[in-house]
Design a protein around this motif. Sequence first.
Motif, short mmCIF file in Angstrom:
data_model
loop_
_atom_site.label_atom_id
_atom_site.label_comp_id
_atom_site.label_asym_id
_atom_site.label_seq_id
_atom_site.Cartn_x
_atom_site.Cartn_y
_atom_site.Cartn_z
N SER A 51 68.56 20.10 7.39
CA SER A 51 69.67 21.02 7.65
C SER A 51 70.59 20.96 6.43
O SER A 51 71.36 20.02 6.27
N LEU A 52 70.52 21.99 5.58
CA LEU A 52 71.06 21.91 4.22
C LEU A 52 72.38 22.64 4.03
O LEU A 52 72.92 22.66 2.92
N SER A 53 72.88 23.29 5.05
CA SER A 53 74.11 24.05 4.94
C SER A 53 74.00 25.00 3.74
O SER A 53 72.94 25.56 3.48
N ASP A 54 75.09 25.21 3.00
CA ASP A 54 75.08 26.14 1.86
C ASP A 54 75.31 25.37 0.56
O ASP A 54 76.16 25.73 -0.25
N CYS B 152 66.33 24.43 6.83
CA CYS B 152 67.25 25.52 7.12
C CYS B 152 68.38 25.47 6.12
O CYS B 152 69.13 24.49 6.07
N GLU B 153 68.47 26.50 5.31
CA GLU B 153 69.49 26.60 4.26
C GLU B 153 70.37 27.81 4.55
O GLU B 153 69.88 28.85 5.02
N MET C 44 77.35 33.29 -1.05
CA MET C 44 77.36 34.34 -2.06
C MET C 44 76.46 34.02 -3.26
O MET C 44 76.03 34.92 -3.96
N ASN C 45 76.19 32.74 -3.49
CA ASN C 45 75.43 32.33 -4.67
C ASN C 45 73.94 32.27 -4.30
O ASN C 45 73.39 31.20 -4.02
#
Length: 357
Positions: free
Chosen positions: A279-282, A310-311, A315-316
């Motif tokens: 679980s990689l967040s952003d 899961c990423e 915006m990047n």
Amino acid sequence: MGFFQNLNFSSANEDGNTELSALAGSRRILCLTGSGTRPLDMLLSTADEVVALDINPVQNALLELKIAAIRSLDYDNLLSFLGVARSKSRLSIYQQLRPELSPAARDIWDRKRNMVRAGVWHAGKWEKLLLWNSRFLRLMRRRDIKQLMRIENVEAQGRLWEEKFASSKLQTALEMIGRDWIWRWVMREPAGEFLPPPQEVGARLNSDFSRAARTFLFKESDFALLIFNGRHDGDGALPVHLRRENYKMLKDRLERLRIVEGGLVDLPNMAIGSFDGFSLSDFGSYSNWQAYEECWKGIVAVADLGARFCERIFMNDMPPPFEKIDVDKTLSEALTVSDKAIIYRVRTGKIHCGDNG
């Protein structure tokens, strides 16, 4: 203090149901700590162990404090202590919880007693930014926002959004959460360096909120509550782990959660084993291409064959750096649409092997 020594995030700005769906069946999950919400949400999966990882010791200390509170308090007292509900006794409760914390976490919270007194749930820099932004929104359209948060029908909500919010001054205020100067000078986040031009940010957020308005009720999104009301309360939408019906299960599974300090690039040298869920967040929001690739090398080095990931992408938006990172485009698109955190693109899939060659 720099970004990686501040309390930057303290409540919830992601939808844990997305990660639970994307990582279903994973037995050992690595989860970036952040506010602690996603690691706690992941305890509602079938995983045998969740390892929370963060390079910021303050974010890990927040998770420690939340764990101690969940272990010791009943549901209503937990909401009061965190700051979701009212309380006049948070410092006395903290004194009871304090022996359960590590020396490092005790030192951090002893120095941040004012945050504890006010309630840590809304203490992060991101939460304070959203509170001020919500006050500005309500100043302009208080009546419309109340109507938006009471509405019972998605179709009616979509019409209201297009009529009262889309392409209005209020929409411009919503776009402030993606302006580079907010991230650079208010949040002091390295992510500000990688934001696209304001016109592109505005168009993206306009599209995201319009789509969400036609997909689910904003009053059922804890992220939308932060945007429009500036805070959570016990009667509104809350993250998965903090819902009353899940509290006993959460308490029973706390021993499955482990906290470690470090970054994704450090994973090959941390001796914490391999994982079949990430679980990689952003994390890509804080990375140039070289740093992004190095982080993925660390992930792939400790990934089991067929590990799920899961990423989140704000915006990047950078493509996966290795062919072995297999994106499930159909599931990614479906989770992006259903995700109640509104502002993210979701990227999920599998990692085909456990080396980075």
